[in-house]
Design an enzyme around this catalytic site. Structure first.
Site, short mmCIF file in Angstrom:
data_model
loop_
_atom_site.label_atom_id
_atom_site.label_comp_id
_atom_site.label_asym_id
_atom_site.label_seq_id
_atom_site.Cartn_x
_atom_site.Cartn_y
_atom_site.Cartn_z
N GLU A 295 -74.57 -35.15 -14.39
CA GLU A 295 -74.00 -34.63 -13.14
C GLU A 295 -72.56 -35.06 -12.94
O GLU A 295 -72.16 -36.13 -13.38
CB GLU A 295 -74.87 -35.05 -11.95
CG GLU A 295 -74.76 -36.52 -11.58
CD GLU A 295 -74.31 -36.72 -10.14
OE1 GLU A 295 -73.47 -35.92 -9.67
OE2 GLU A 295 -74.79 -37.66 -9.50
N HIS B 23 -73.57 -40.57 -5.69
CA HIS B 23 -73.21 -39.98 -6.98
C HIS B 23 -72.26 -40.90 -7.76
O HIS B 23 -71.29 -41.40 -7.20
CB HIS B 23 -72.54 -38.62 -6.78
CG HIS B 23 -73.42 -37.60 -6.13
ND1 HIS B 23 -74.34 -36.86 -6.83
CD2 HIS B 23 -73.53 -37.22 -4.84
CE1 HIS B 23 -74.98 -36.05 -5.99
NE2 HIS B 23 -74.50 -36.25 -4.77
#
Lengths: 556, 556
Positions: free
Chosen positions: B194, B369
């Site tokens: 990601e 993240h």
């Protein structure tokens, strides 16, 4: 001082909001206006182009207004001028660059020849019947900014305009710190100071820092440099010019507002560009890429501006090519991030090297508005008895008040006002009890103020769920439907998916009409309401949408 | 490995965008799907509720699909599941908390009893015909996240899901670093990782830091604490529970999704709240304010969520009072700043002490993240031959590719793909030449995919300039107008301002119709087009607006 008179201060725009700055100071029968700004609508104001202040109070007191003093040339301080001038003919006072930018607007609206324009400098002294007015220089993200000092019978009122303290400014535009100190030591009754960055601790870096980062990036760039910033940031433009000179690049300007502002700034000598350095867009391809700088509008991701068109390869004569360097020399204003991101993605797809980032992460932008330590410096220099934080949303005014308290202003002497609230000062005592009319006027197309809440509410419904027009023709004589129902929908559902839906809608409409015709009660409103209700319910059950339903009944 | 077969990887959503993540891996006649997310529309998609992936390819290959594996329970990974399940019945594989959140959705859509749900853990091994599948634990802003390892005949493919490396996690949810190292040392053919924070240097701080700041703020709070965060951030919720226990506060939950997620997380033992600690909204006023924490939804400024209603004093039973403390334990996602700011302003107006700020400025939020150093750690652990950056807009994928290169992945082995691009691997050689269908499907009300570009274009025009319906009834026999023109406008201008405008519109319409009736050319389309043209031109000259013009001609 005549004890029966009072000094009054109010905002027609600019507090509890960002934009449409317009403040006023009144003593006896004399009103001076400070700034006349526009505000850009957010996405909830569908189709609105600009918001300007409601000036009902000024209409009511037309004969008292002595002039409009403009602190600087940003849209949120000058954007409403043409619209207001169409209603009130006012003499305008502003510094040379500010006046130059106002003139562009007046020309566009055909108002230039009818307006009295007066150039002021930081050492100008204006004398009206009740007021003397003097000025001091400040720093901001546009040159030629002035703070204003009103010498009234009640005492001195200071309006800062927008400012920061840049002690190493570009082009030697130093702030008048000694003058400010002198004003403060002689005694300030009331300070109005801007609050944009009252939430941010510390001090904003000098514009010169941006120049250093720009120069570095220009030295590293292997091919064309495309750089975008606010056209009005003339100091930054100067630094882009200087970096181009040092790296042996010619300069092309793209975008109408960039060309306009640069032209005015050069005329008024705020910007120095060597002869022969400016080139047309068509000349770019004739030069080696490493000898070209393109300075363009669109740093906020505006979809029709030069940068967006370059990024989508739709600018005639100019192309972004692999290894070109694109610099965003401005941070995205909240609300613009998505548009900016889309452009960055497009530029990367074209192979460009993109320098971007919010805040100080790239060093390509500094704010033009004072941070907390600078706001405290202004408060300390001015030592006001009373304080009104202006130019900001409520939380900014709130934080600015706390800063004022922290440097010694009495809490009870601080007024957080709303647009329309009036602070009266009489015999040195301030109070806030009165209100005058204030509000938003919407400019939409050519219309000013003809779009109201009903129109906006309709647009909102239309935008979310579309609409359905149902036309039925009835014979007056025969008391029956002779044509229709015919249904037309827009913005609702695809016709191909909705044939059975529309059939059912038509059936419901004719049933409703026939029922009422049978009952012999030919009341138009009842008929329309019944159609709306039955079809509305049916469509919501079937689609969970609430389109606007417009029944049209024609009687022959 | 059968040399005539190939391994194929593609995204149906999630690359060149944030949201609607849906990836697939195929070998021979076997397809596994990874995630099935929704995406929230931006303001240009008027009236659209949700965007989901186009699954044409899956329809065409229905019989090959063996299941849907879900990495974690965020909307952009599970939001499309109910809509896809209505079209394709798939077995679902997910960890306990993820499955709990999926079950809530399936219940709402009446799909729970018809769906095969399989619980997986980080040590689960799934065996399909062609694939073995194993998992590893990662950290993120929701518990129970899994990375996926596909053991295919061509080699090992790793999909990270969303992740960060939090080495001091809340509730001992440590990442499986040793397992990741082991996977990497045995050889990874392809890594999909990601890219959300690929633009950010450094590492994201530990969630534990947020806990410390929350606890400090709770100790300082004099009265009620109102704190808002993402309901799914169960670790943060746990830390809010813990801080409440330490400061002797009971806890009230406001907002449907908060209640839903907390209930599931408690059932599955991801969240520990002592017996008797939870109270109803009605009980808040019976306790001393210093003994109350309110945990609510709405940290993104959603206008109908609990926090917005509290801020506008429209929440029944609960009031924000002076000296209450309100904490935003989440940063505003770009696009939400204006709504968040409006709420902060309202809270200050009520006298509350508000703790807010984007990024790490208040210490009340950390990202879930991985930042650049963590992305490099994942790449280094996995040492993949091929790399596909996923989960991000183009510039993020671009930066993630540069990171991969910097840790030794061959540039030619990195594929920046678009949704629908297929990367095929055959005999250990990867290539990207094919495309499969992909795109956005709009969910609007109850309809899925029945809103297309025409409907949206109409909504846009309606939203900006409104519309005008003009109805004219013509007698077939007499060839003349027998009723009308009647004009109805909505979202255009005030009726009171526009009487003369509408009179002129009606005159133009009847002139146009009469001209054509005289010419004996009763062509409906020509008539309608002429009306649209003449009225459109007239209105644009007069108002600078372009409302939608709908001529309706009825023939009797």
């Amino acid at each position: 001082m005549r004890t029966e008179e009072r000094l009054s201060i109010f905002a027609l725009g600019g507090v509890n909001e960002i934009g449409k700055n317009m403040y006023a100071i009144q003593y006896a029968d004399e009103i001076l206006i400070i700034d006349c700004g526009g505000k850009f609508p957010d996405e909830s104001l569908l189709g609105i182009d600009l918001i300007i202040p409601d000036i009902t109070y000024l209409h009511q007191n037309k004969e008292k207004i002595k002039g409009l003093i403009v602190t600087h040339g940003h849209e949120d301080h000058i954007g409403a001028i043409p619209y207001i001038l169409k209603q009130l003919n006012l003499p305008i006072y502003a510094s040379p660059l500010t006046l130059g930018l106002i003139e562009i607007k007046l020309k566009e609206h055909g108002l230039l020849s009818d307006t009295e324009l007066n150039t002021i400098q930081s050492d100008t002294v204006l004398q009206f019947n009740e007021f003397g007015v003097t000025f001091f220089k400040t720093n901001h993200s546009i040159p030629d900014c002035l703070g204003i000092v009103f010498h009234t019978p009640e005492g001195v009122v200071v309006h800062t305009g927008d400012f920061k303290f840049d002690l190493t400014p570009v082009n030697n535009q130093y702030p008048d710190i000694h003058k400010m100190a002198d004003i403060g030591s002689k005694g300030v009754l009331l300070l109005l100071s801007e609050s944009t960055n009252a939430e941010r601790p510390g001090s904003t870096p000098s514009e010169r820092m941006v120049g250093e980062h720009i120069e570095e990036a220009f030295h590293r760039a292997k091919r064309k440099v495309i750089i975008s910033t606010f056209a009005s940031n003339v100091h930054r433009v100067q630094q882009i010019v200087d970096a181009s000179i040092k790296t042996n690049r010619k300069l092309a300007l793209l975008g109408r507002s960039m060309v306009n502002v640069v032209t005015v700034a050069m005329e008024k000598d705020y910007l120095r560009i060597p002869e022969g350095m400016l080139i047309d867009a068509q000349e770019i391809n004739r030069l080696a890429p490493e000898n070209v700088t393109i300075l363009c509008t669109g740093s906020q991701g505006e979809p029709l501006a030069a940068l967006a068109r370059l990024a989508s390869s739709s600018y005639r004569d100019v192309e972004v090519l692999p290894e070109d360097t694109v610099i965003f020399a401005a941070s995205p204003i909240p609300g613009n991030e998505r548009n900016v991101s889309r452009i960055i993605d497009n530029l990367y797809t074209l192979g460009a090297n993109v320098i971007y980032g919010s805040g100080s992460s790239t060093g390509m932008h500094v704010s033009g508005h004072a941070y907390q330590e600078e706001l405290k410096l202004m408060l300390t220099l001015m030592k006001p008895k009373y304080f009104i934080p202006i130019h900001g949303e409520f939380r900014m005014l709130h934080h600015h008040s706390a800063l004022a308290e922290s440097v010694g202003v009495e809490k009870s002497n601080i007024f957080i006002i709303k647009n329309g609230d009036v602070v009266d000062i009489q015999n040195s005592v301030a109070s806030q009890t009165r209100k005058i009319p204030s509000g938003n006027i919407y400019v939409d197309g050519m219309g000013i103020g003809d779009v109201g809440n009903i129109v906006l509410r309709d647009r909102k419904q239309l935008s979310e769920d579309g609409m359905l027009v149902i036309v039925i023709t009835i014979s007056k004589v025969e008391k029956k439907i002779i044509s229709g129902p015919d249904t037309i929908s827009r913005g609702f559902v695809y016709a191909r998916d909705s044939e059975s839906l529309i059939r059912e809608v038509n059936k419901l409409a004719s049933d409703t009409v026939n029922d009422l015709l049978d009952a012999n009660t030919l009341q138009w409103n009842v008929m329309k309401q019944n159609i709306k209700r039955s079809i509305g319910q049916y469509l919501f059950t079937k689609t969970k949408r609430k389109p606007m339903i417009l029944p049209i009944i024609i009687e022959i």
